[in-house]
Design a protein around this motif. Sequence first.
Motif, PDB file in Angstrom:
ATOM      1  N   LYS A 110      22.602 -16.441   9.462  1.00 56.16           N
ATOM      2  CA  LYS A 110      22.917 -16.432   8.028  1.00 56.16           C
ATOM      3  C   LYS A 110      22.563 -15.090   7.419  1.00 56.16           C
ATOM      4  N   GLU A 111      23.139 -14.820   6.261  1.00 53.07           N
ATOM      5  CA  GLU A 111      22.828 -13.589   5.553  1.00 53.07           C
ATOM      6  C   GLU A 111      21.471 -13.700   4.856  1.00 53.07           C
ATOM      7  N   ARG A 112      20.913 -12.547   4.578  1.00 57.21           N
ATOM      8  CA  ARG A 112      19.654 -12.520   3.844  1.00 57.21           C
ATOM      9  C   ARG A 112      19.863 -13.096   2.443  1.00 57.21           C
ATOM     10  N   GLU A 113      18.906 -13.903   2.009  1.00 64.73           N
ATOM     11  CA  GLU A 113      19.013 -14.633   0.746  1.00 64.73           C
ATOM     12  C   GLU A 113      17.880 -14.246  -0.186  1.00 64.73           C
ATOM     13  N   PHE A 114      18.223 -13.908  -1.417  1.00 65.11           N
ATOM     14  CA  PHE A 114      17.210 -13.648  -2.432  1.00 65.11           C
ATOM     15  C   PHE A 114      16.553 -14.958  -2.839  1.00 65.11           C
ATOM     16  N   LEU A 115      15.224 -14.938  -2.990  1.00 63.30           N
ATOM     17  CA  LEU A 115      14.481 -16.129  -3.388  1.00 63.30           C
ATOM     18  C   LEU A 115      13.839 -15.984  -4.759  1.00 63.30           C
ATOM     19  N   ALA A 116      13.099 -14.892  -4.942  1.00 64.34           N
ATOM     20  CA  ALA A 116      12.333 -14.739  -6.167  1.00 64.34           C
ATOM     21  C   ALA A 116      11.948 -13.284  -6.349  1.00 64.34           C
ATOM     22  N   ALA A 117      11.671 -12.922  -7.589  1.00 56.07           N
ATOM     23  CA  ALA A 117      11.211 -11.571  -7.887  1.00 56.07           C
ATOM     24  C   ALA A 117      10.251 -11.621  -9.056  1.00 56.07           C
ATOM     25  N   ILE A 118       9.404 -10.599  -9.126  1.00 55.15           N
ATOM     26  CA  ILE A 118       8.453 -10.489 -10.235  1.00 55.15           C
ATOM     27  C   ILE A 118       8.379  -9.036 -10.659  1.00 55.15           C
ATOM     28  N   THR A 119       8.450  -8.798 -11.957  1.00 56.27           N
ATOM     29  CA  THR A 119       8.317  -7.429 -12.446  1.00 56.27           C
ATOM     30  C   THR A 119       6.845  -7.051 -12.497  1.00 56.27           C
ATOM     31  N   TRP A 120       6.565  -5.838 -12.113  1.00 57.02           N
ATOM     32  CA  TRP A 120       5.167  -5.447 -11.936  1.00 57.02           C
ATOM     33  C   TRP A 120       4.440  -5.309 -13.268  1.00 57.02           C
ATOM     34  N   SER A 121       5.117  -4.819 -14.313  1.00 58.12           N
ATOM     35  CA  SER A 121       4.437  -4.540 -15.577  1.00 58.12           C
ATOM     36  C   SER A 121       4.253  -5.779 -16.443  1.00 58.12           C
ATOM     37  N   SER A 140       0.855  -1.192   0.000  1.00 54.38           N
ATOM     38  CA  SER A 140       0.000   0.000   0.000  1.00 54.38           C
ATOM     39  C   SER A 140       0.885   1.233   0.000  1.00 54.38           C
ATOM     40  N   GLY A 141       0.252   2.376  -0.269  1.00 56.58           N
ATOM     41  CA  GLY A 141       1.022   3.612  -0.333  1.00 56.58           C
ATOM     42  C   GLY A 141       1.401   3.947  -1.763  1.00 56.58           C
ATOM     43  N   ARG A 142       2.608   4.461  -1.958  1.00 53.47           N
ATOM     44  CA  ARG A 142       3.063   4.924  -3.264  1.00 53.47           C
ATOM     45  C   ARG A 142       3.598   3.760  -4.106  1.00 53.47           C
ATOM     46  N   THR A 143       2.695   2.867  -4.472  1.00 55.49           N
ATOM     47  CA  THR A 143       3.093   1.665  -5.211  1.00 55.49           C
ATOM     48  C   THR A 143       3.206   1.883  -6.703  1.00 55.49           C
ATOM     49  N   PHE A 144       2.789   3.047  -7.206  1.00 54.02           N
ATOM     50  CA  PHE A 144       2.732   3.248  -8.654  1.00 54.02           C
ATOM     51  C   PHE A 144       4.108   3.247  -9.294  1.00 54.02           C
ATOM     52  N   SER A 145       5.148   3.517  -8.500  1.00 53.83           N
ATOM     53  CA  SER A 145       6.496   3.564  -9.066  1.00 53.83           C
ATOM     54  C   SER A 145       7.249   2.241  -8.917  1.00 53.83           C
ATOM     55  N   THR A 146       6.553   1.212  -8.466  1.00 56.45           N
ATOM     56  CA  THR A 146       7.216  -0.083  -8.249  1.00 56.45           C
ATOM     57  C   THR A 146       7.599  -0.721  -9.566  1.00 56.45           C
ATOM     58  N   TYR A 147       8.858  -1.129  -9.677  1.00 58.85           N
ATOM     59  CA  TYR A 147       9.326  -1.854 -10.854  1.00 58.85           C
ATOM     60  C   TYR A 147       9.181  -3.363 -10.644  1.00 58.85           C
ATOM     61  N   ALA A 148       9.512  -3.800  -9.440  1.00 59.58           N
ATOM     62  CA  ALA A 148       9.456  -5.230  -9.152  1.00 59.58           C
ATOM     63  C   ALA A 148       9.249  -5.434  -7.659  1.00 59.58           C
ATOM     64  N   MET A 149       8.821  -6.634  -7.314  1.00 66.68           N
ATOM     65  CA  MET A 149       8.748  -7.040  -5.911  1.00 66.68           C
ATOM     66  C   MET A 149       9.501  -8.345  -5.758  1.00 66.68           C
ATOM     67  N   GLY A 150      10.076  -8.506  -4.600  1.00 68.27           N
ATOM     68  CA  GLY A 150      10.877  -9.699  -4.378  1.00 68.27           C
ATOM     69  C   GLY A 150      10.595 -10.339  -3.041  1.00 68.27           C
ATOM     70  N   TRP A 151      10.961 -11.602  -2.960  1.00 67.10           N
ATOM     71  CA  TRP A 151      10.915 -12.346  -1.694  1.00 67.10           C
ATOM     72  C   TRP A 151      12.340 -12.699  -1.290  1.00 67.10           C
ATOM     73  N   PHE A 152      12.600 -12.560  -0.011  1.00 66.53           N
ATOM     74  CA  PHE A 152      13.888 -12.887   0.568  1.00 66.53           C
ATOM     75  C   PHE A 152      13.645 -13.679   1.854  1.00 66.53           C
ATOM     76  N   ARG A 153      14.686 -14.278   2.368  1.00 67.79           N
ATOM     77  CA  ARG A 153      14.584 -14.930   3.666  1.00 67.79           C
ATOM     78  C   ARG A 153      15.906 -14.778   4.398  1.00 67.79           C
ATOM     79  N   GLN A 154      15.806 -14.886   5.709  1.00 66.91           N
ATOM     80  CA  GLN A 154      17.008 -14.848   6.539  1.00 66.91           C
ATOM     81  C   GLN A 154      16.854 -15.841   7.673  1.00 66.91           C
ATOM     82  N   ALA A 155      17.750 -16.794   7.711  1.00 65.90           N
ATOM     83  CA  ALA A 155      17.787 -17.778   8.776  1.00 65.90           C
ATOM     84  C   ALA A 155      18.740 -17.297   9.869  1.00 65.90           C
ATOM     85  N   PRO A 156      18.564 -17.788  11.086  1.00 68.83           N
ATOM     86  CA  PRO A 156      19.440 -17.356  12.186  1.00 68.83           C
ATOM     87  C   PRO A 156      20.910 -17.595  11.856  1.00 68.83           C
TER      88      PRO A 156
END
Length: 118
Positions: A43-54, A25-41
Motif C-alpha cells: 500500500k501507499e504511505r498514508e498520512f495519519l496525524a500532524a502537530i504544529t510545533w509552535s 535531534s539536530g537542526r530542529t529549530f526550523s521545524t514547522y510541524a511533525m507528522g505521523w505516517f504509516r505504510q502497510a505492505p
Amino acid sequence: QVQLVESGGGLVQAGGSLRLSCAASGRTFSTYAMGWFRQAPGKEREFLAAITWSTSTTYYADSVKGRFTMSSDSAKNTVYLQMNSLKPEDTAVYYCATAVVADEYDYWGQGTQVTVSS
C-alpha cells in the motif's frame, strides 16, 4: 539535518493500545510541524496525524480520528502517537517526519513496526 528516531512499536491484540514516540535531534529549530505516517505492505504511505510545533495544533486523517491522539513535548523535542482501539488493518510500519513548510515533509525516521493480531 534532523535526525528522527521512532520507538514503541510492537505486537498487540485487536482492541489494544500502543504509544509511539519520535525523538528529534539536530537542526530542529526550523521545524514547522511533525507528522505521523504509516505504510502497510503493498500500500501507499498514508498520512495519519500532524502537530504544529509552535501552537500544538493537531490534524488527523479520518481513518484514525477518535482513536489516535498526537501530542508533543517541546522540551524533549519528542512527539507521541497514542493509538487506541487498534484493528488488524492498522498493521503497518509507522514513520514520523518533520516539515519546515506545511505539508512538505523533508526528514523521516527509520520507522517502527506495529502489528495488530485478530
